[in-house]
Design a protein around this motif. Structure first.
Motif, PDB file in Angstrom:
ATOM      1  N   LEU A  48     -26.308  41.867 -12.644  1.00 41.60           N
ATOM      2  CA  LEU A  48     -26.481  41.672 -11.209  1.00 41.60           C
ATOM      3  C   LEU A  48     -26.069  42.933 -10.451  1.00 41.60           C
ATOM      4  N   PRO A  49     -26.848  43.340  -9.462  1.00 41.95           N
ATOM      5  CA  PRO A  49     -26.455  44.486  -8.643  1.00 41.95           C
ATOM      6  C   PRO A  49     -25.098  44.244  -7.985  1.00 41.95           C
ATOM      7  N   GLY A  50     -24.203  45.189  -8.108  1.00 38.70           N
ATOM      8  CA  GLY A  50     -22.868  45.025  -7.562  1.00 38.70           C
ATOM      9  C   GLY A  50     -21.916  44.308  -8.481  1.00 38.70           C
ATOM     10  N   GLY A  51     -22.433  43.739  -9.585  1.00 38.53           N
ATOM     11  CA  GLY A  51     -21.564  43.083 -10.557  1.00 38.53           C
ATOM     12  C   GLY A  51     -21.126  41.689 -10.191  1.00 38.53           C
ATOM     13  N   GLY A  52     -21.909  40.963  -9.390  1.00 40.54           N
ATOM     14  CA  GLY A  52     -21.537  39.591  -9.052  1.00 40.54           C
ATOM     15  C   GLY A  52     -22.461  39.013  -7.996  1.00 40.54           C
ATOM     16  N   TRP A  53     -22.083  37.827  -7.467  1.00 37.11           N
ATOM     17  CA  TRP A  53     -22.863  37.191  -6.402  1.00 37.11           C
ATOM     18  C   TRP A  53     -22.717  38.006  -5.121  1.00 37.11           C
ATOM     19  N   PRO A  54     -23.816  38.381  -4.482  1.00 37.08           N
ATOM     20  CA  PRO A  54     -23.714  39.161  -3.237  1.00 37.08           C
ATOM     21  C   PRO A  54     -23.224  38.305  -2.077  1.00 37.08           C
ATOM     22  N   GLN A  55     -22.265  38.801  -1.354  1.00 36.09           N
ATOM     23  CA  GLN A  55     -21.750  38.099  -0.179  1.00 36.09           C
ATOM     24  C   GLN A  55     -22.428  38.688   1.056  1.00 36.09           C
ATOM     25  N   GLY A  56     -23.265  37.875   1.684  1.00 35.96           N
ATOM     26  CA  GLY A  56     -24.052  38.352   2.804  1.00 35.96           C
ATOM     27  C   GLY A  56     -25.520  38.451   2.460  1.00 35.96           C
ATOM     28  N   ALA A  57     -25.953  37.686   1.464  1.00 34.33           N
ATOM     29  CA  ALA A  57     -27.363  37.684   1.055  1.00 34.33           C
ATOM     30  C   ALA A  57     -27.707  36.320   0.473  1.00 34.33           C
ATOM     31  N   LEU A  58     -28.972  35.975   0.536  1.00 32.34           N
ATOM     32  CA  LEU A  58     -29.462  34.713   0.002  1.00 32.34           C
ATOM     33  C   LEU A  58     -29.674  34.846  -1.507  1.00 32.34           C
ATOM     34  N   VAL A  59     -29.096  33.925  -2.255  1.00 28.44           N
ATOM     35  CA  VAL A  59     -29.342  33.833  -3.702  1.00 28.44           C
ATOM     36  C   VAL A  59     -30.171  32.575  -3.929  1.00 28.44           C
ATOM     37  N   GLU A  60     -31.389  32.753  -4.417  1.00 28.19           N
ATOM     38  CA  GLU A  60     -32.302  31.631  -4.618  1.00 28.19           C
ATOM     39  C   GLU A  60     -32.320  31.238  -6.082  1.00 28.19           C
ATOM     40  N   MET A  61     -32.185  29.943  -6.339  1.00 27.13           N
ATOM     41  CA  MET A  61     -32.171  29.427  -7.706  1.00 27.13           C
ATOM     42  C   MET A  61     -33.226  28.345  -7.862  1.00 27.13           C
ATOM     43  N   LEU A  62     -34.079  28.516  -8.864  1.00 27.33           N
ATOM     44  CA  LEU A  62     -35.134  27.555  -9.162  1.00 27.33           C
ATOM     45  C   LEU A  62     -34.764  26.791 -10.423  1.00 27.33           C
ATOM     46  N   GLN A  63     -35.020  25.483 -10.420  1.00 29.84           N
ATOM     47  CA  GLN A  63     -34.708  24.674 -11.593  1.00 29.84           C
ATOM     48  C   GLN A  63     -35.640  23.468 -11.636  1.00 29.84           C
ATOM     49  N   PRO A  64     -35.850  22.896 -12.829  1.00 27.71           N
ATOM     50  CA  PRO A  64     -36.815  21.803 -12.966  1.00 27.71           C
ATOM     51  C   PRO A  64     -36.413  20.534 -12.230  1.00 27.71           C
ATOM     52  N   GLN A  65     -35.121  20.317 -12.065  1.00 25.23           N
ATOM     53  CA  GLN A  65     -34.651  19.120 -11.365  1.00 25.23           C
ATOM     54  C   GLN A  65     -33.359  19.430 -10.648  1.00 25.23           C
ATOM     55  N   ALA A  66     -33.294  19.056  -9.382  1.00 26.68           N
ATOM     56  CA  ALA A  66     -32.093  19.324  -8.592  1.00 26.68           C
ATOM     57  C   ALA A  66     -30.904  18.564  -9.168  1.00 26.68           C
ATOM     58  N   GLY A  67     -29.755  19.212  -9.159  1.00 26.33           N
ATOM     59  CA  GLY A  67     -28.531  18.580  -9.630  1.00 26.33           C
ATOM     60  C   GLY A  67     -28.224  18.797 -11.097  1.00 26.33           C
ATOM     61  N   LEU A  68     -29.076  19.521 -11.821  1.00 24.25           N
ATOM     62  CA  LEU A  68     -28.878  19.672 -13.262  1.00 24.25           C
ATOM     63  C   LEU A  68     -27.906  20.787 -13.625  1.00 24.25           C
ATOM     64  N   HIS A  69     -28.086  21.965 -13.055  1.00 29.24           N
ATOM     65  CA  HIS A  69     -27.398  23.143 -13.570  1.00 29.24           C
ATOM     66  C   HIS A  69     -26.553  23.901 -12.551  1.00 29.24           C
ATOM     67  N   GLU A  70     -26.666  23.581 -11.274  1.00 31.22           N
ATOM     68  CA  GLU A  70     -26.019  24.427 -10.270  1.00 31.22           C
ATOM     69  C   GLU A  70     -24.498  24.438 -10.373  1.00 31.22           C
ATOM     70  N   TRP A  71     -23.892  23.304 -10.666  1.00 28.10           N
ATOM     71  CA  TRP A  71     -22.431  23.269 -10.681  1.00 28.10           C
ATOM     72  C   TRP A  71     -21.864  24.039 -11.863  1.00 28.10           C
ATOM     73  N   GLY A  72     -22.493  23.921 -13.011  1.00 23.90           N
ATOM     74  CA  GLY A  72     -22.009  24.670 -14.163  1.00 23.90           C
ATOM     75  C   GLY A  72     -22.051  26.168 -13.938  1.00 23.90           C
ATOM     76  N   LEU A  73     -23.088  26.642 -13.244  1.00 25.66           N
ATOM     77  CA  LEU A  73     -23.223  28.071 -13.005  1.00 25.66           C
ATOM     78  C   LEU A  73     -22.302  28.568 -11.902  1.00 25.66           C
ATOM     79  N   LEU A  74     -22.152  27.793 -10.831  1.00 23.49           N
ATOM     80  CA  LEU A  74     -21.429  28.277  -9.655  1.00 23.49           C
ATOM     81  C   LEU A  74     -19.955  27.883  -9.613  1.00 23.49           C
ATOM     82  N   ALA A  75     -19.551  26.923 -10.434  1.00 26.82           N
ATOM     83  CA  ALA A  75     -18.179  26.425 -10.355  1.00 26.82           C
ATOM     84  C   ALA A  75     -17.112  27.518 -10.463  1.00 26.82           C
TER      85      ALA A  75
END
Length: 274
Positions: A48-75
């Motif tokens: 990732l540019p900057g070595g992490g989640w950018p603060q001050g920018a939109l991070v878009e995540m696509l997945q087959p079903q909402a609620g499946l993977h977001e918490w494991g990745l962002l926790a």
């Protein structure tokens, strides 16, 4: 006589441009000018540019079903945000399901500092923009299945103006649509490896990533306890098969897998973190 080149060379930039911090070559991974937050996964930080989640920018995540993977990745990142600013809120806009407290507690997230906004349609976009402008908000997670590129552009501008963490979740069909998000990921579970997540980097400030990342997003303690739970269930079933003539009063009924998992998560949430 001019010498023959041994291979293609990257054209040299003029001296003035080469020294400019904002000049970026497309063949190189950009060093993002925005502050970056550690994702909690070293392999992901490296791509990732900057070595992490950018603060001050939109991070878009696509997945087959909402609620499946977001918490494991962002926790991991959200837990760090809450630890650094315990008085601030993490706002969930349009979350498809009510988050399960014990599971998030096992990931060291404080449910009491999360605000869930439940709405539909244009109100979701309005709520997301309002949350981004609030000084008491540390991060915004928005599930916007029907958002268009123009909507996302306004959210990107708001996140940049207020230096906010913004994660937007959309369905896989949005992959074919244009997006103003500087960072765009596709998430999918690894069917052959339990607790693993494949992360495809669709868009970043840098060259395309040839292969997806495979991340272990399930906490080790939770993995161990779930494995122990399955082993207990297996043994109970074997004992029931070996001793079929036990009287009903003497037999112990095992919890069904869903009940067992909930009981385990309740236990984990109460374990002191060291």
């Amino acid at each position: 006589m001019a010498s023959l080149s041994s291979g293609p060379r990257t054209p040299a930039l003029p001296a003035g441009l080469a020294q400019h911090a904002d000049v970026w070559r497309a063949a190189e991974l950009g060093s993002h000018s925005l502050p970056a937050l550690d994702t909690g996964y070293a392999a992901l930080n490296q791509v990732l540019p900057g070595g992490g989640w950018p603060q001050g920018a939109l991070v878009e995540m696509l997945q087959p079903q909402a609620g499946l993977h977001e918490w494991g990745l962002l926790a991991p990142a959200l837990a760090a945000v809450q630890a650094a600013a315990p008085a601030k809120l993490v706002v969930l806009v349009g979350a498809p399901w009510l988050p399960f407290g014990p599971a998030l507690g096992a990931r060291q997230l404080n449910m009491q500092r999360m605000l869930r906004v439940h709405s539909q349609g244009p109100a979701l976009l309005w709520a997301t923009r309002e949350a981004l402008q609030c000084a008491d908000v540390a991060a915004v997670l928005a599930w916007l299945p029907d958002a268009r590129s123009a909507h996302l552009r306004r959210l990107q501008m708001a996140a940049q103006a207020h230096s906010q963490l913004l994660f937007v979740f959309r369905p896989l069909r949005a992959q074919l649509e244009s997006s103003p998000a500087p960072l765009r990921l596709l998430l999918e579970g690894a069917a052959d490896q339990e607790g693993q997540l494949r992360v495809h980097v669709l868009k970043r400030r840098g060259p395309p990533l040839a292969a997806p990342l495979l991340l272990a997003t399930r906490p080790a303690r939770l993995t161990a306890l779930l494995a122990a739970s399955r082993e207990r269930v297996r043994r109970r079933r074997e004992e029931a098969g070996v001793l079929p003539r036990l009287q009903p009063a003497q037999a112990r009924v095992a919890l069904v897998p869903g009940e067992e998992a909930h009981a385990l998560l309740d236990r984990i949430a109460n374990i002191p973190h060291h």
